[in-house]
Design a protein around this motif. Sequence first.
Motif, mmCIF file in Angstrom:
data_model
loop_
_atom_site.group_PDB
_atom_site.id
_atom_site.type_symbol
_atom_site.label_atom_id
_atom_site.label_comp_id
_atom_site.label_asym_id
_atom_site.label_seq_id
_atom_site.Cartn_x
_atom_site.Cartn_y
_atom_site.Cartn_z
ATOM 1 N N ARG A 70 6.713 6.915 3.632
ATOM 2 C CA ARG A 70 7.047 5.770 2.767
ATOM 3 C C ARG A 70 6.965 6.188 1.300
ATOM 4 N NH1 ARG A 70 2.685 1.765 5.004
ATOM 5 N NH2 ARG A 70 1.546 3.735 5.097
ATOM 6 N N GLU A 71 7.908 7.014 0.885
ATOM 7 C CA GLU A 71 7.905 7.580 -0.450
ATOM 8 C C GLU A 71 8.066 6.515 -1.527
ATOM 9 O OE1 GLU A 71 7.397 10.479 -3.261
ATOM 10 O OE2 GLU A 71 7.137 10.646 -1.081
ATOM 11 N N ALA A 72 8.923 5.514 -1.267
ATOM 12 C CA ALA A 72 9.146 4.464 -2.266
ATOM 13 C C ALA A 72 7.860 3.685 -2.526
ATOM 14 C CB ALA A 72 10.261 3.532 -1.809
ATOM 15 N N LYS B 204 4.826 4.834 -2.102
ATOM 16 C CA LYS B 204 3.933 5.750 -2.804
ATOM 17 C C LYS B 204 4.234 5.758 -4.298
ATOM 18 C CE LYS B 204 3.234 10.724 -3.340
ATOM 19 N NZ LYS B 204 3.580 12.065 -2.800
ATOM 20 N N GLN B 205 5.487 5.899 -4.654
ATOM 21 C CA GLN B 205 5.859 5.959 -6.066
ATOM 22 C C GLN B 205 5.568 4.638 -6.781
ATOM 23 O OE1 GLN B 205 6.551 8.696 -7.636
ATOM 24 N NE2 GLN B 205 6.493 9.846 -5.706
ATOM 25 N N LYS B 206 5.729 3.532 -6.081
ATOM 26 C CA LYS B 206 5.431 2.228 -6.680
ATOM 27 C C LYS B 206 3.942 2.104 -6.996
ATOM 28 C CE LYS B 206 5.744 -2.760 -5.861
ATOM 29 N NZ LYS B 206 6.150 -3.834 -4.907
#
Length: 661
Positions: free
Chosen positions: A586-588, A590-592
């Motif tokens: 869940r990269e998105a 993580k970045q959020k």
Amino acid sequence: MDELRKRVIQGFFILVGLIFLIKLLFIQVLDDTYERAADNNAIRKVVQVPFRGEIYDRNKKLIVYNTPVYDLYITPRKARVQDTLRFCRIFDIRKRDFDSLTTIAKRFSKVRPSLFLRQLSKEDFARVQDALVDYPGFTFSTNARRTYQAPTMANALGYIGEISPERLENQEEEYYQQGDYIGVTGLEKQYEDVLRGQRGVKYMMVNSNGVEKGAYKNGALDINPVAGTNLISSVDLGVQELADSLMQNKVGSIVAIEPKTGEVIAMASAPTYDPFLLSGRNFSKYYRTLALNNLNPLLNRPPSAYYRPGSTFKIIQSLVGLQMGVITPNTIQGDGGSPMHCHGHSALNLRGAIMQSCNGYFYHTFKRMIYNNNEPNLFKKSAIGLRKWDELVAKFGIGQELGIDLPNEKRGKLPDVDYYNKVYKGQFTWKFSNFYSLSIGEGELIVSPLKMANVAAIIANRGWYIRPHLVKGIGTYGNIDPKYKEKISVGVAERHFNVVIDGMMDVVNHGTGTGAIVPGIQVCGKTGTSQNKKGKDSAIFICFAPKDDPKIAVAVFVENAGFGGSASAPIASLIIERYLTGKVEREAMKQKIIATSYEANVIPTGSPVRSRVDSLKIQMYKSLKDGIRNLDIFKGNYYPKKVDKPVPLVLLPGNPETKKQ
């Protein structure tokens, strides 16, 4: 007669001469005392400092190692510097520093070398070594500098620094000398005796001026230094780096523990610092900047920061209530008669109360525990009940040191009968209504993130834990203190954990902790909100996973971030995903999380509390050059070490805030 007198006198002088000859023979041939004394005067003992042991992660990935550096020495009588400004430009120092260092060296000895500049990097050495031909009297000596594979885990690793006069004077054995480096905080301090190695000794011949003339007896008596022992930490470097990245722009902690072993998988403290900057010649400058930083990056928050546990404490209340027999899994209670209300739900059983985090349910449960005795007087009844409750809660590590292998672990606060006798100035002057806010983890109850991660591990193990520790091997795997292999029971029957774990599963699947859902992995958790009079409340989430074969327990504290379900639970879910699957899909998300900042919510600049914190930091910096040892400062709350009354930032009994957590 004259002839006799002459012979007597001659005999006397002959006798005296013989005595002197015999004594001289004894001194020069038979007795080596004077020879050894002369040797001592002509031999200099040079202590050689070994390389410190390296530190690895649980998968044998290197975390901390040693890099060669170079110390510049000056022999004042031989030193010639015709162009001082050029010298200062080459070595990147100020003219006044050059003057003061030269003066100090002359006072020490004009003919013996003394330290001029410490820890020049190999790049600096390569840049300046050709210039040394223009500056006789300056020589280099090889040393070592702590180097880090990545700027992570700084607070737990700790740092080394020059030994303070106090520690030099109070050392148990005469090992260190002035100017030596020693572990100041973290693992570097805790395992100093292991990491430092064994010193070597080199004997050098010197002349009457102290100038070295060569090795004594060609080095036959020299002892080579022995490098320090390596540490194998329990930390997973990949998980640790993720934890540090997720806490960017935030203040708080992440602690992840392997329940079955007590091994710490990750320990993040935020804000943090680059450990490399505290390992070189700019230590003093950078340390001062960190020490005076309002967000206190030098404080290792997981074992040392203080918070109220909030609703995460309801898990302990449930288990203690079940063990005492005042409730069962089927006990149904509502908000009626409770001064702490929730938001529009009917009466609940225990599983539902955990999922809904019902304040009223745990108020009534706590009241039953306190009044669970036959004493008719309410004041005495409350004291008897509190003593029994304290005894059971303390077994979870609350108000106790867990014994982690780190310095400066804080006990926290578990208020007892003596405490309330002191606060209310006498016995039998207080009762349940004066401390009922403890029922939901507020009031004078204080914990650290490490303790709550351990609570999650206790629940995952169904009633026991092994002391949390950061080192799983000294030199080799498993070679650790036996106390870090000992199982400790909390005294609650295993059968009581089933309903609590089901309730924690519901929290994640349907309740306040849905942010902790990890696809394909059943997480069990509990949200909490640590109330704070200054700014937003702090967000807490504790959990473990998977449900039926737990491999990781996590606690996440984010100061002044609001609710645990929205701020802390998603962070915990990514830590679990990374550890159990080896990656984060869940990269998105993580970045959020990385981009989300809560730093602006921490105590506003200029507030009375901030001024007090700054003042204490300045005092700390001036009095302690070897680290933070006696500082109980944390953002959001400040608790003196000793109090006669509850301090203003503690939620006092009788004045509860009734937010649903």
